[in-house]
Design an enzyme around this catalytic site. Structure first.
Site, mmCIF file in Angstrom:
data_model
loop_
_atom_site.group_PDB
_atom_site.id
_atom_site.type_symbol
_atom_site.label_atom_id
_atom_site.label_comp_id
_atom_site.label_asym_id
_atom_site.label_seq_id
_atom_site.Cartn_x
_atom_site.Cartn_y
_atom_site.Cartn_z
ATOM 1 N N TYR A 54 0.829 -1.604 0.225
ATOM 2 C CA TYR A 54 -0.140 -0.247 -0.227
ATOM 3 C C TYR A 54 0.817 1.350 0.018
ATOM 4 O O TYR A 54 0.799 1.430 0.912
ATOM 5 C CB TYR A 54 -1.002 0.071 1.074
ATOM 6 C CG TYR A 54 -1.961 -1.213 1.050
ATOM 7 C CD1 TYR A 54 -2.231 -1.699 0.291
ATOM 8 C CD2 TYR A 54 -2.546 -0.543 2.198
ATOM 9 C CE1 TYR A 54 -3.172 -2.789 0.042
ATOM 10 C CE2 TYR A 54 -4.001 -2.144 2.308
ATOM 11 C CZ TYR A 54 -4.103 -2.923 1.554
ATOM 12 O OH TYR A 54 -5.357 -4.025 1.776
ATOM 13 N N PRO A 201 -16.123 -4.055 1.076
ATOM 14 C CA PRO A 201 -17.360 -4.567 1.564
ATOM 15 C C PRO A 201 -18.425 -3.842 0.834
ATOM 16 O O PRO A 201 -19.860 -4.025 1.356
ATOM 17 C CB PRO A 201 -17.392 -4.995 3.238
ATOM 18 C CG PRO A 201 -16.380 -3.424 3.846
ATOM 19 C CD PRO A 201 -15.211 -3.791 2.261
ATOM 20 N N LEU A 202 -17.942 -2.713 0.693
ATOM 21 C CA LEU A 202 -18.850 -1.404 0.582
ATOM 22 C C LEU A 202 -18.961 -0.996 -1.158
ATOM 23 O O LEU A 202 -19.076 -0.064 -1.320
ATOM 24 C CB LEU A 202 -18.779 -0.105 1.269
ATOM 25 C CG LEU A 202 -19.128 -0.182 2.802
ATOM 26 C CD1 LEU A 202 -19.061 0.782 3.490
ATOM 27 C CD2 LEU A 202 -20.800 -0.846 2.516
ATOM 28 N N GLY A 203 -18.155 -2.006 -1.679
ATOM 29 C CA GLY A 203 -18.423 -1.272 -3.347
ATOM 30 C C GLY A 203 -17.269 -0.523 -3.943
ATOM 31 O O GLY A 203 -17.400 -0.255 -4.274
ATOM 32 N N GLY A 205 -17.076 1.918 -2.767
ATOM 33 C CA GLY A 205 -17.975 3.531 -2.242
ATOM 34 C C GLY A 205 -19.457 3.302 -2.382
ATOM 35 O O GLY A 205 -20.013 3.741 -2.596
#
Length: 325
Positions: A54, A201-203, A205
């Site tokens: 990262y 988990p939220l694609g 955004g």
């Protein structure tokens, strides 16, 4: 914040962790990423996830500095095995030599003497997973690593790795619109006592109710290369997101909370949403207190069409590295 067990033998961690990819600028410049880490700590988050790739190490440095004296109160997770290249897809290296060198470098960047959860980020097809796990087991024996995890490993690979050394966590993408794990991966995790750590988990955004227009995203934002944000795919995916927003409105909550609560309703699943926004963080963590009514859960289960969302999970080069085994 309620807690859950990381793997069959613990330790106890917050039911949601904080994903570290945004801290390193993958979704655009991060003005004060340390402030988000500190706010997450104040709200009860005890699992923090990053990787040595990262920001080419910057993600670990940022997280290590932000945790500071509060480091001993958290479970610190990082990953290795993906190598940056100047052009084309990233390389992979799961060799024992690389894992030993990478661990030492991560310890320095994180400013700590141990990594609580150390992941092999991808399965290197040139290196038997048994050899990689053997090296990780040596790092555990040396006290430099607490527990071992895998990322994007196929069920058979997970079983082979687990036979060498206990695997505490398998990290892969899992969300309302990416449910490939449900067929085989999640059952094997439960059978083996392995926590499934759900990233994106939220694609990225879209499942948080945001009307994302790639044309307005800053340079360097990963979503410029994400097939699900590409022309032709974004429209149908926004329509799915709108359906989620409508369900959330009926349930008296927000789409991010509802999407995360749906994940939390699955045994052995630990989501790690990432954000640079304090309000979004608070909303995400509110999912830990949300209980789904049966009718809402059934509606969410039926939200995704049989063919899935429009577009692949990753560009071709990256897609070839996932669920390997």
């Amino acid at each position: 914040m309620r807690t859950t067990s990381l793997g069959r033998s613990g330790p106890a961690v917050s039911a949601l962790g904080l994903g570290g990819l945004p801290l390193a600028g993958a979704y655009g410049p991060a003005d004060d990423p340390a402030a988000i880490v500190r706010h997450a700590l104040d709200l009860g988050v005890t699992l923090f996830d990053t990787a040595d790739y990262y920001g080419r190490g910057a993600g670990e440095e940022i997280l290590g500095r932000a945790l500071g004296r509060r480091r001993d109160g958290v479970v610190l997770a990082t990953k290795t095995g993906i190598l940056h290249r100047d052009g084309g897809p990233p390389g992979l290296d799961g060799s024992p030599e690389h894992l030993r060198r990478a661990c030492e470098a991560s310890l320095r960047r994180l400013g700590t003497d141990r990594i609580d959860l150390y992941y092999l980020a991808r399965i290197d097809p040139r290196v038997p997973v048994e050899e990689s796990m053997g090296a990780l087991a040596e790092l555990v024996a040396a006290g430099k690593v607490g527990r071992v995890g895998l990322c994007e490993a196929a069920p058979a690979t997970l079983r082979r790795a687990h036979a060498v050394h206990p695997v505490s966590a398998l990290q892969t993408e899992y969300s309302l619109w990416e449910r490939h794990v449900e067929a085989e991966i999640l059952p094997v995790c439960r059978e083996s006592g392995v926590t499934l750590v759900a990233y994106r988990p939220l694609g990225s955004g879209l499942l948080a109710g945001r009307r994302i227009d790639p044309r307005t995203l800053p340079p360097g934002d990963f979503r410029h290369r994400d097939p699900r944000f590409a022309p032709g795919n974004l429209g149908p995916n926004l329509a799915l997101a709108d359906e989620l927003t409508a369900l959330a409105r009926q349930a008296g909550t927000g789409p991010a909370e509802l999407a995360l609560a749906w994940l939390l309703s699955h045994d052995g699943v630990l989501p790690i949403p990432g954000t640079l926004d304090r309000t979004h963080l608070e909303a995400d963590l509110g999912a830990a207190e949300l209980r789904l009514e049966e009718a809402v859960a059934e509606a969410l289960d039926g939200l995704l069409p049989p063919h899935g969302p429009a577009g692949e999970r990753y560009p071709p080069g990256l897609l070839a590295t996932v669920d390997h085994g």
